[in-house]
Design a protein around this motif. Structure first.
Motif, PDB file in Angstrom:
ATOM      1  N   ALA A   5       0.808  -1.223   0.104  1.00 51.72           N
ATOM      2  CA  ALA A   5       0.202   0.112  -0.064  1.00 51.72           C
ATOM      3  C   ALA A   5       0.829   1.143   0.119  1.00 51.72           C
ATOM      4  N   LEU A   6       2.233   1.155   0.170  1.00 55.33           N
ATOM      5  CA  LEU A   6       3.068   2.291   0.078  1.00 55.33           C
ATOM      6  C   LEU A   6       3.583   2.913  -1.171  1.00 55.33           C
ATOM      7  N   VAL A   7       3.470   4.128  -1.375  1.00 54.41           N
ATOM      8  CA  VAL A   7       3.926   4.864  -2.490  1.00 54.41           C
ATOM      9  C   VAL A   7       5.025   5.854  -2.292  1.00 54.41           C
ATOM     10  N   GLY A   8       6.378   5.911  -2.980  1.00 51.36           N
ATOM     11  CA  GLY A   8       7.335   6.730  -2.933  1.00 51.36           C
ATOM     12  C   GLY A   8       8.199   6.648  -1.440  1.00 51.36           C
ATOM     13  N   GLU A   9       8.543   5.750  -1.261  1.00 50.59           N
ATOM     14  CA  GLU A   9       9.594   5.395  -0.139  1.00 50.59           C
ATOM     15  C   GLU A   9      10.572   6.074   0.014  1.00 50.59           C
ATOM     16  N   LYS A  10      10.727   6.727   1.074  1.00 52.30           N
ATOM     17  CA  LYS A  10      12.313   7.452   1.134  1.00 52.30           C
ATOM     18  C   LYS A  10      12.594   7.499   2.618  1.00 52.30           C
TER      19      LYS A  10
END
Length: 281
Positions: free
Chosen positions: A236-241
């Protein structure tokens, strides 16, 4: 009613393509135009102001095609940039006199009102003005020829916080009077304060066009320890940093229940993470 309708703008350069860009700006609305450097903002705005000749597509202002009605369009449209460039040592009254001659509908009373409102002195030269005052002078000229649409290219760039806040107040007042504003900026916190709508361009394509409230409401920000994620959470995650104490990412609002610490995200946080996602693809 839309004061600006952009349909299918295309422009190809050796290293960049503006790819069928379409969006609109409604009457009395402030529309934030966002995207990272090189995304296509300048090419798009150049196409709207006649500085760039697109390969395809059209831009209609107040129902008129820019290519067939350029003079009429420019009389109703004002363009303001942070890099306002006038003859640096000519007095403002001289620059105004030259500008006035191009506009048969020039409103002298409006000009005097805005010069007074913006605390501008006609006896000064552009070289004597701060960056913020130069932008205000450009606005005064645009509004004095009765521009109904303002196209603003990074107008608050390089300004101190107080000057930026003063300009945002002016933009909101103009919007309340029925003026429409297309506002390109890297300072997303300015848009948090004043924008009604968002157009988000990424690598020459429009990624999103919607109200600011709807765009921001669609996401939540999550901070986490990567090792502790379940498969459902990771999906469900978007754009991990990386952040100071672990990682952060976006998730869609409908997935927020998967993350006990999910919180509302700012426009800047959404943009940073979406760009991170795009880079990793």
């Amino acid at each position: 009613m839309d004061v600006l309708e952009v349909k299918g703008l295309c422009k190809t350069y050796p290293a960049f393509t503006l790819d069928h860009v379409s969006f609109h700006v409604g009457r009395g609305r402030i529309c934030g135009f966002i995207g990272r450097n090189g995304a296509g903002k300048s090419t798009t705005l150049g196409s709207l102001t006649g500085l760039v000749h697109p390969d395809a597509g059209e831009a209609r202002f107040f129902g008129m095609d820019l290519r067939g009605s350029e003079t009429a369009v420019k009389r109703k449209t004002g363009f303001v940039s942070s890099g306002v460039n006038y003859y640096p040592n000519r007095k403002l009254r001289t620059i105004t006199s030259v500008t006035r001659a191009f506009y048969p509908d020039w409103d002298e009373a409006a000009y005097e009102r805005y010069m007074k409102l913006f605390h501008l002195d006609e006896a000064k030269t552009p070289a004597q003005l701060s960056a913020g005052m130069k932008v205000k002078y450009a606005l005064a000229l645009a509004l004095s020829h009765r521009a109904e649409l303002l196209i603003l290219d990074e107008p608050t760039s390089g300004l101190d916080p107080v000057s930026r806040d003063e300009l945002l107040d002016i933009f909101m007042q103009l919007s309340s009077e029925g003026k429409s504003i297309l506002f390109s900026t890297h300072i997303t916190s300015d848009l948090d304060k004043c924008a009604d709508d968002i157009v988000y361009i990424q690598r020459g394509r429009i990624l999103a066009e919607e109200t600011l409230d709807d765009f921001v409401a669609a996401y939540r920000l999550v901070e986490f320890d990567a090792a502790a994620l379940t498969p459902a959470q990771r999906e469900a995650l978007v754009g991990e940093k990386r952040v100071k104490h672990g990682f952060s990412a976006l998730t869609r609002a409908e997935n927020a229940a998967l993350f006990p610490n999910a919180r509302e995200a700012t426009l800047e946080e959404i943009m940073v993470h979406l760009e991170k996602e795009e880079t990793s693809c």
